[in-house]
Design a protein around this motif. Structure first.
Motif, PDB file in Angstrom:
ATOM      1  N   ASN A  43       0.812  -1.202   0.000  1.00 49.98           N
ATOM      2  CA  ASN A  43       0.000   0.000   0.000  1.00 49.98           C
ATOM      3  C   ASN A  43       0.854   1.263   0.000  1.00 49.98           C
ATOM      4  OD1 ASN A  43      -2.481  -1.483   0.223  1.00 49.98           O
ATOM      5  ND2 ASN A  43      -1.940  -1.878   2.350  1.00 49.98           N
ATOM      6  N   ALA A  44       2.103   1.139  -0.443  1.00 48.81           N
ATOM      7  CA  ALA A  44       3.020   2.274  -0.399  1.00 48.81           C
ATOM      8  C   ALA A  44       2.496   3.430  -1.243  1.00 48.81           C
ATOM      9  CB  ALA A  44       4.397   1.846  -0.901  1.00 48.81           C
ATOM     10  N   ASP A  45       2.709   4.655  -0.742  1.00 51.27           N
ATOM     11  CA  ASP A  45       2.257   5.850  -1.430  1.00 51.27           C
ATOM     12  C   ASP A  45       3.278   6.193  -2.513  1.00 51.27           C
ATOM     13  OD1 ASP A  45       1.529   9.293  -0.442  1.00 51.27           O
ATOM     14  OD2 ASP A  45       1.061   8.158  -2.241  1.00 51.27           O
ATOM     15  N   MET A  46       3.115   5.590  -3.665  1.00 53.15           N
ATOM     16  CA  MET A  46       4.049   5.820  -4.749  1.00 53.15           C
ATOM     17  C   MET A  46       3.336   5.584  -6.067  1.00 53.15           C
ATOM     18  SD  MET A  46       4.423   2.502  -5.919  1.00 53.15           S
ATOM     19  CE  MET A  46       5.959   2.540  -6.851  1.00 53.15           C
ATOM     20  N   GLN A  47       3.984   5.983  -7.148  1.00 57.29           N
ATOM     21  CA  GLN A  47       3.412   5.758  -8.466  1.00 57.29           C
ATOM     22  C   GLN A  47       4.503   5.339  -9.430  1.00 57.29           C
ATOM     23  OE1 GLN A  47      -0.157   6.212  -9.419  1.00 57.29           O
ATOM     24  NE2 GLN A  47       0.863   4.745 -10.735  1.00 57.29           N
ATOM     25  N   TYR A  48       4.303   4.199 -10.055  1.00 57.91           N
ATOM     26  CA  TYR A  48       5.224   3.680 -11.049  1.00 57.91           C
ATOM     27  C   TYR A  48       4.604   3.902 -12.419  1.00 57.91           C
ATOM     28  CZ  TYR A  48       7.746   0.253 -13.871  1.00 57.91           C
ATOM     29  OH  TYR A  48       8.477  -0.355 -14.863  1.00 57.91           O
ATOM     30  N   THR A  71       0.677   2.100 -15.137  1.00 62.31           N
ATOM     31  CA  THR A  71       1.094   2.422 -13.776  1.00 62.31           C
ATOM     32  C   THR A  71       0.854   1.208 -12.894  1.00 62.31           C
ATOM     33  OG1 THR A  71      -1.028   3.197 -12.870  1.00 62.31           O
ATOM     34  CG2 THR A  71       0.239   4.768 -14.212  1.00 62.31           C
ATOM     35  N   ASN A  72       1.221   1.309 -11.627  1.00 61.19           N
ATOM     36  CA  ASN A  72       0.981   0.195 -10.712  1.00 61.19           C
ATOM     37  C   ASN A  72      -0.478   0.129 -10.267  1.00 61.19           C
ATOM     38  OD1 ASN A  72       1.315   2.582  -9.256  1.00 61.19           O
ATOM     39  ND2 ASN A  72       1.894   1.487  -7.405  1.00 61.19           N
ATOM     40  N   GLY A  73      -1.342   0.950 -10.893  1.00 55.82           N
ATOM     41  CA  GLY A  73      -2.760   0.911 -10.569  1.00 55.82           C
ATOM     42  C   GLY A  73      -3.682   0.710 -11.750  1.00 55.82           C
ATOM     43  N   ASN A  74      -3.220   1.114 -12.965  1.00 54.10           N
ATOM     44  CA  ASN A  74      -4.105   0.981 -14.116  1.00 54.10           C
ATOM     45  C   ASN A  74      -3.332   1.019 -15.424  1.00 54.10           C
ATOM     46  OD1 ASN A  74      -3.955   3.876 -15.059  1.00 54.10           O
ATOM     47  ND2 ASN A  74      -4.830   4.211 -13.024  1.00 54.10           N
ATOM     48  N   LEU A  75      -4.047   0.742 -16.499  1.00 55.51           N
ATOM     49  CA  LEU A  75      -3.509   0.756 -17.853  1.00 55.51           C
ATOM     50  C   LEU A  75      -4.325   1.722 -18.691  1.00 55.51           C
ATOM     51  CD1 LEU A  75      -2.095  -0.440 -20.474  1.00 55.51           C
ATOM     52  CD2 LEU A  75      -3.932  -2.151 -20.455  1.00 55.51           C
ATOM     53  N   THR A  76      -3.633   2.605 -19.415  1.00 49.44           N
ATOM     54  CA  THR A  76      -4.277   3.456 -20.408  1.00 49.44           C
ATOM     55  C   THR A  76      -3.761   3.043 -21.777  1.00 49.44           C
ATOM     56  OG1 THR A  76      -4.456   5.313 -18.857  1.00 49.44           O
ATOM     57  CG2 THR A  76      -4.694   5.813 -21.199  1.00 49.44           C
ATOM     58  N   PRO A 119      -4.785  -7.679  -7.316  1.00 52.30           N
ATOM     59  CA  PRO A 119      -3.917  -7.697  -8.492  1.00 52.30           C
ATOM     60  C   PRO A 119      -2.671  -6.839  -8.260  1.00 52.30           C
ATOM     61  CG  PRO A 119      -5.855  -6.335  -8.900  1.00 52.30           C
ATOM     62  CD  PRO A 119      -6.083  -7.034  -7.602  1.00 52.30           C
ATOM     63  N   THR A 120      -1.530  -7.375  -8.633  1.00 48.31           N
ATOM     64  CA  THR A 120      -0.242  -6.724  -8.395  1.00 48.31           C
ATOM     65  C   THR A 120       0.575  -6.765  -9.673  1.00 48.31           C
ATOM     66  OG1 THR A 120      -0.297  -7.429  -6.083  1.00 48.31           O
ATOM     67  CG2 THR A 120       1.836  -6.748  -6.959  1.00 48.31           C
ATOM     68  N   LEU A 121       1.194  -5.640 -10.019  1.00 46.68           N
ATOM     69  CA  LEU A 121       1.937  -5.529 -11.264  1.00 46.68           C
ATOM     70  C   LEU A 121       3.402  -5.896 -11.062  1.00 46.68           C
ATOM     71  CD1 LEU A 121       1.764  -4.532 -14.271  1.00 46.68           C
ATOM     72  CD2 LEU A 121       2.607  -2.325 -13.408  1.00 46.68           C
ATOM     73  N   GLY A 122       3.930  -6.715 -11.967  1.00 49.06           N
ATOM     74  CA  GLY A 122       5.340  -7.061 -11.933  1.00 49.06           C
ATOM     75  C   GLY A 122       5.951  -6.987 -13.318  1.00 49.06           C
ATOM     76  N   ARG A 123       7.189  -6.520 -13.416  1.00 54.20           N
ATOM     77  CA  ARG A 123       7.911  -6.514 -14.694  1.00 54.20           C
ATOM     78  C   ARG A 123       8.790  -7.753 -14.756  1.00 54.20           C
ATOM     79  NH1 ARG A 123      12.779  -4.755 -16.923  1.00 54.20           N
ATOM     80  NH2 ARG A 123      13.522  -3.906 -14.948  1.00 54.20           N
ATOM     81  N   ARG A 124       8.509  -8.625 -15.714  1.00 56.04           N
ATOM     82  CA  ARG A 124       9.242  -9.888 -15.798  1.00 56.04           C
ATOM     83  C   ARG A 124      10.687  -9.651 -16.237  1.00 56.04           C
ATOM     84  NH1 ARG A 124       6.422 -13.078 -19.611  1.00 56.04           N
ATOM     85  NH2 ARG A 124       5.171 -14.140 -18.028  1.00 56.04           N
TER      86      ARG A 124
END
Length: 219
Positions: A43-48, A71-76, A119-124
């Protein structure tokens, strides 16, 4: 015995530096502090943010090409009036230039007993039949994240002492790796090499029982 991993250290460090300088990645930490509690990393306050030409795959859908802002929250996907926005719960995979991002679930974060279904975002960064290695971006930095064949996901700490303790639970039955992890030789930058070394010794994979001990249903 301490020579087990050293021949490939220089190569791995070069790979790490290349990743750190990736031009398309922006990590903006709105409230990053030293000593962020490990249990609150999810829940870190950050934006990737990662953007560029690419393609995306929604759940149970085909790949679609589009300009991407992830981003670590959504896709546009798309630009201007044609842009569409999706929450991570709708997304399966995204490719931006040469990077592949995957949305995973059943994640255990450092210091947490509960497994999170969010759901959690990861870069392979590496893929093997017995484990996938991702970067998970949090306020504390880029944390190694492992996904196993049963679908469970383990995020590793980045503080060296905590990292070595977590890796001992996973690969400590390999004598030479255990010796090095009990010393001060191995850090998160060596994760890929540790996993590869272990799987050459034990191709059947990992016993994750200790890593996921005391797990409880999460949110």
């Amino acid at each position: 015995m301490r020579q087990l991993l050293r021949p490939a250290f220089s190569v791995l460090l070069v790979l790490g530096l290349s990743t750190a300088s990736h031009a398309q990645v922006g990590l903006i930490m709105a409230a990053a502090r030293l000593g962020v509690a490990a249990a609150t990393l999810a829940n870190a306050d950050m934006q990737y943010t990662c953007k560029g030409p690419g393609s995306y795959q929604l759940n149970s859908a085909d790949w679609q090409p589009a300009p991407i802002v992830l981003t670590n929250g959504n896709l546009t996907a798309g630009k201007g009036k044609e842009a569409k926005q999706f929450g991570l719960e709708e997304v399966r995979q995204v490719v931006v230039r040469t990077d592949t991002f995957v949305v995973v679930r059943n994640v255990k974060f450092p210091g947490a007993n509960a497994i999170s279904a969010a759901p959690t975002l990861g870069r392979r960064t590496w893929r093997h039949a017995q484990v996938e290695l991702f970067n998970y971006y949090a306020a504390a930095g880029a944390l190694p994240m492992l996904r196993f064949p049963d679908g469970k996901v383990l995020v590793l700490p980045i503080k060296p002492k905590e990292y070595r303790a977590a890796m001992l639970k996973l690969v400590g039955d390999q004598p030479k790796l255990a010796e090095q992890l009990r010393g001060n030789e191995l850090e998160p930058v060596h994760t890929r090499l540790i996993l590869d070394t272990y799987l050459r010794w034990k191709p059947t994979g990992f016993d994750t029982t200790a890593s996921f001990a005391n797990e409880q249903p999460g949110n």
